[in-house]
Design a protein around this motif. Structure first.
Motif, PDB file in Angstrom:
ATOM      1  N   PHE A  63       4.982  15.432   0.532  1.00  0.00           N
ATOM      2  CA  PHE A  63       5.426  14.503  -0.507  1.00  0.00           C
ATOM      3  C   PHE A  63       4.660  14.615  -1.837  1.00  0.00           C
ATOM      4  N   TYR A  85       4.464   7.310   5.070  1.00  0.00           N
ATOM      5  CA  TYR A  85       5.860   6.924   4.859  1.00  0.00           C
ATOM      6  C   TYR A  85       6.561   6.916   6.212  1.00  0.00           C
ATOM      7  N   PHE A 139      -5.714   5.223   2.705  1.00  0.00           N
ATOM      8  CA  PHE A 139      -5.702   3.770   2.810  1.00  0.00           C
ATOM      9  C   PHE A 139      -6.099   3.302   4.206  1.00  0.00           C
ATOM     10  N   MET A 150       6.368  15.800  -5.404  1.00  0.00           N
ATOM     11  CA  MET A 150       6.344  14.970  -6.603  1.00  0.00           C
ATOM     12  C   MET A 150       5.783  15.757  -7.783  1.00  0.00           C
ATOM     13  N   PRO A 185      14.317   3.066   1.830  1.00  0.00           N
ATOM     14  CA  PRO A 185      14.325   3.219   3.296  1.00  0.00           C
ATOM     15  C   PRO A 185      13.947   1.935   4.026  1.00  0.00           C
ATOM     16  N   HIS A 186      13.080   1.131   3.400  1.00  0.00           N
ATOM     17  CA  HIS A 186      12.714  -0.136   4.040  1.00  0.00           C
ATOM     18  C   HIS A 186      13.841  -1.149   3.984  1.00  0.00           C
ATOM     19  N   THR A 217       0.828  -1.210   0.000  1.00  0.00           N
ATOM     20  CA  THR A 217       0.000   0.000   0.000  1.00  0.00           C
ATOM     21  C   THR A 217       0.859   1.256   0.000  1.00  0.00           C
ATOM     22  N   LEU A 218       2.067   1.161   0.604  1.00  0.00           N
ATOM     23  CA  LEU A 218       2.948   2.333   0.590  1.00  0.00           C
ATOM     24  C   LEU A 218       3.356   2.666  -0.836  1.00  0.00           C
ATOM     25  N   HIS A 252      12.120   6.726  -2.237  1.00  0.00           N
ATOM     26  CA  HIS A 252      11.397   7.221  -1.066  1.00  0.00           C
ATOM     27  C   HIS A 252      10.728   6.115  -0.253  1.00  0.00           C
ATOM     28  N   GLN A 296       9.515   6.579   7.395  1.00  0.00           N
ATOM     29  CA  GLN A 296      10.794   7.240   7.664  1.00  0.00           C
ATOM     30  C   GLN A 296      10.696   8.760   7.563  1.00  0.00           C
ATOM     31  N   LYS A 297       9.548   9.259   7.098  1.00  0.00           N
ATOM     32  CA  LYS A 297       9.418  10.704   6.917  1.00  0.00           C
ATOM     33  C   LYS A 297       8.604  11.310   8.059  1.00  0.00           C
ATOM     34  N   ALA A 315      -0.945   4.041   5.350  1.00  0.00           N
ATOM     35  CA  ALA A 315       0.143   4.086   4.361  1.00  0.00           C
ATOM     36  C   ALA A 315       0.954   5.364   4.457  1.00  0.00           C
ATOM     37  N   GLN A 330      11.479   7.369  -8.066  1.00  0.00           N
ATOM     38  CA  GLN A 330      11.150   8.054  -6.808  1.00  0.00           C
ATOM     39  C   GLN A 330      10.521   7.086  -5.809  1.00  0.00           C
TER      40      GLN A 330
END
Ligand SMILES: Nc1ncnc2c1ncn2[C@@H]1O[C@H](COP(=O)(O)OP(=O)(O)O)[C@@H](O)[C@H]1O
Ligand SMILES: [Mg+2]
Lengths: 319, 366
Positions: B98, B87, B81, B102, A231-232, A209-210, A227, B89-90, B85, A223
């Motif tokens: 974001f 991010y 979602f 983009m 990172p994962h 989903t990310l 992004h 790490q952000k 969902a 990207q």
């Protein structure tokens, strides 16, 4: 498990009292008993050699196995090593060998993992093929590559001359300027599959989903990789890089079989050099001092490895 | 904001039709709930609208553009979602920024919009945090914020509240509703919870097995379910359905049970019952239209109390009627005991009749 549940389940266990060390040891006497065989074996086959190596590193040893004739010489062996130009040459080659091998094995492994991550016909077969380098014996692979590299009978030279890239056969491993890099190629070939497996496992942890969210947010494939995916992979990448680095630092089979560190020491790295010193020239004391230095370096790398591993645990525990 | 039109949309995975010829128009500014049991194709439908998976057939247009062949980023939609969902790490700020980054917006414009969205959603104090340092409700708000900053043509939300606890869910429900009203946003909202759909949406699209069953306002879906599935899916407790047989007795039509009792129908219901394909007719009634008696009254049928659930304001009970379970509600002072024989009276004007063969609602042909 939450404390609430813990209390509910272990209701009858009394609050732990402060107990002395002796009492603690006594309380877990059976635990010690169970690990005793393993500990004893480890002490004999690992602990004692380490101790003996450290001891020998402070002695001037005879060039024979009559080691009782050894003479204490303090730090002389260490001084000898650290002042010898060969030490610095071998150290540099070890660094090149380790860094370049690790970098390329990781990058190629990453590329392969990304390529294999998407569904396509023949993915399973390709994955199996790419795993071959990792599963074949290093000894066998070294001999095969030695022949591939051979200037007169080798397939690589033959191909290059046939295609017309070079006009006379190249001597990859009998050449002081190319031998180390020729070995690195083999090493990368041998262990990129390992990085590939690790990173493929890491890719499984990237939530779908990310990636979809990023897609809706307007991120291009690159990207999205940068992004979301990358990172994962940070944790597994750290572990993979460290494991590769440790392994490369300790490499022996490929350089020993293919060149034995030669020609003229041009592909010598620490382990092959130590082996040469000890079992070739029987300079036990100096070789031991070398091994101790290597041991210290490895412990530092190991420390970072464990830290990278446990840091991942903390991050996971926090989420 | 814009209208979203699905025309004959199909998505199949081999023999599995996740979405089966669904046509649906969401008007500009409308809140449409896509509702149905798990696995009925709601997420797939939403992903098709977003362009995240390729369609097997049909067309989708957003605003005046046919987006069938466009990438998600070119459809100008925002999505929220189920698991947010975000991010991980952000920071919250970077999460919100974001989608704007983009789209290569200038930095000060990004900052302006992020701050505005954060203010709207009351998350300004969280901007520097990482998602894992937020509660579920806060994460939910950040996810909404990330959708909001873009000023998209439509919002797509896939079960955005289902990971929250019950209390927070009720609160966020009204917040999302406010969000819809304030922005006059076009929203397609997926949920498996019919109550969410009924309380939040302008229109609900009830799906089952990949098919769109009914698309209408919650009130109409509630009052006139087109088939037995919709009838039993919408409303809590569910509409009770009792399979019976229609029998003509002289000028009268009755519903007969295997046990031998008969329920006479009024003229309108009789006409409906006779329009069924066979004599199999299913009687449907909502708890609010059913009366419970301790003694027989004209037009009532016998049953036996199964369970009794007092909730304070009202007591719900389940009553066995001709082998089917009928949900009823009574005043808390009206005491019922399990296994007690009772008599159930359906309101002739508000009862539902379904064709036992086709499961479709029987209607008066007018
Ligand atoms: N990638 C897929 N491959 C095969 N079947 C799928 C796939 N995605 C969804 N399905 C099937 O499509 C149906 C609808 O799924 P989904 O849209 O996720 O349901 P919902 O969101 O309503 O719970 C399910 O039966 C599911 O098993
Ligand atoms: Mg779903």
């Amino acid at each position: 498990m939450s404390t609430v549940q813990g209390q509910a389940i272990f209701r009858d266990v009394p609050e732990p009292k402060r107990v002395g060390l002796r009492q603690k040891v006594w309380n877990s006497r059976f635990d010690y008993l169970y690990v005793a065989p393993a500990i004893i074996v480890m002490l004999i086959v690992i602990g004692y050699p380490i101790y003996y190596t450290i001891e020998l590193s402070f002695f001037n040893t005879p060039a024979s196995l009559a080691l009782s004739a050894k003479q204490f010489n303090g730090l002389d062996n260490y001084v000898t090593i650290l002042t010898s130009p060969i030490f610095w040459k071998v150290t540099w080659q070890t660094v090149v060998w380790t860094v370049v091998s690790t970098f390329f094995a990781f990058m190629i492994g990453l590329g392969a993992a990304l390529a294999l991550h998407r569904e396509f016909a023949g993915r399973g077969v390709l994955r199996a093929i790419l795993l071959i380098p990792w599963v074949v014996s290093a000894v066998a692979a070294s001999y095969v590559w030695k022949w591939l590299y051979h200037s007169d009978f080798g397939a690589i030279s033959a191909m290059l001359t046939q295609v017309g890239l070079v006009d006379k056969p190249i001597n990859f491993i009998d050449n002081t300027s190319t031998s180390l890099y020729a070995l690195i190629v083999v090493n990368v070939w041998k262990e990129f599959s390992f990085a590939m497996i690790m990173l493929m496992a890491g890719l499984q942890t990237v939530p779908d989903t990310l990636l979809r969210a990023a897609q809706v947010d307007g991120a291009s494939p690159w990207q999205r990789f940068w992004h979301v995916t990358f990172p994962h992979l940070r944790g597994v990448s750290m572990v993979t890089l460290l494991l590769l680095a440790v392994q490369n630092f300790n490499s022996f089979i490929i350089p020993w079989i293919m060149t034995g560190g030669g020609p003229a020491g041009s592909s010598d790295i620490w382990i092959t050099h130590i082996y040469q010193l000890a079992f070739g020239r029987q300079r036990w004391g100096v070789a031991s001092a070398y091994a101790v230095i290597l041991f210290i370096v490895m412990m530092v790398l190991g420390y970072f490895y464990v830290r990278a591993l446990t840091k991942g645990d903390d991050a996971r525990a926090a989420t | 904001m814009a209208q979203v039109v699905l025309k004959d949309v199909v998505k199949n995975y081999g023999d599995v039709y996740a979405v089966n010829h669904v046509s649906l128009t969401v008007e500009d500014g409308e809140f449409v709930a896509l509702v149905g049991p798990s696995g009925c194709g709601k997420t797939t439908t939403l992903n098709l609208v977003a362009g995240l998976i390729p369609m097997s057939g049909g067309t989708i247009s957003i605003g005046d553009r046919d987006v069938t062949d466009l990438d998600p980023k070119d459809r100008d939609i925002a999505m929220v979602f189920q698991n947010y969902a975000l991010y991980p790490q952000k920071s919250v700020y970077k999460n919100l920024a974001f989608p704007l980054q983009m789209r290569k917006l200038p930095k000060d414009e990004i900052d302006k919009r992020v701050q505005a969205a954060a203010k709207t959603l009351d998350i300004v104090h969280l901007l520097e945090r990482k998602p894992r340092e937020l509660s579920g409700g806060q994460q939910q708000r950040v996810a909404l914020g990330r959708a909001l900053v873009r000023e998209p043509r439509a919002f797509l939300m896939d079960e955005p509240l289902s990971n929250l606890d019950a209390k927070l869910r009720v609160q966020m429900r009204s917040e999302i509703k406010r969000f819809h009203q304030d922005l006059n946003a076009t929203i397609i909202y997926v949920t498996h919870d019919q109550l969410e759909a009924v309380t939040m949406s302008d229109k609900m699209a009830v799906m089952n097995g990949g098919f769109l069953q009914q698309y209408d306002s919650p009130a109409n879906v509630f009052a006139n379910p087109v088939n037995m599935f919709v009838a039993s899916f919408v409303g809590s407790p569910a509409m009770s359905l009792v399979p019976l047989t229609a029998v003509t007795k002289g000028t009268d039509v009755v519903l007969a049970s295997p046990e031998g009792w008969e329920l006479p129908l009024n003229a309108a219901n009789a006409k409906k019952a006779l329009s069924a394909k066979s004599n199999k007719v299913v009687l449907g009634g909502r708890h609010s239209t059913i009366k419970v008696h301790k003694a027989q009254v004209p037009g009532s049928v016998p049953g036996k109390v199964y369970t009794v659930e007092p909730t304070g304001d009202v007591t719900f009970a389940q009553v066995f009627v001709s082998g089917a379970v009928v949900n009823v509600s009574v005043d808390p002072t009206f005491l019922l005991r399990p296994d007690e024989p009772v008599f159930i009276e359906f309101d002739q004007n508000r009862m539902h009749l379904f064709d036992g063969e086709t499961e479709m609602a029987l209607k008066l042909a007018d």
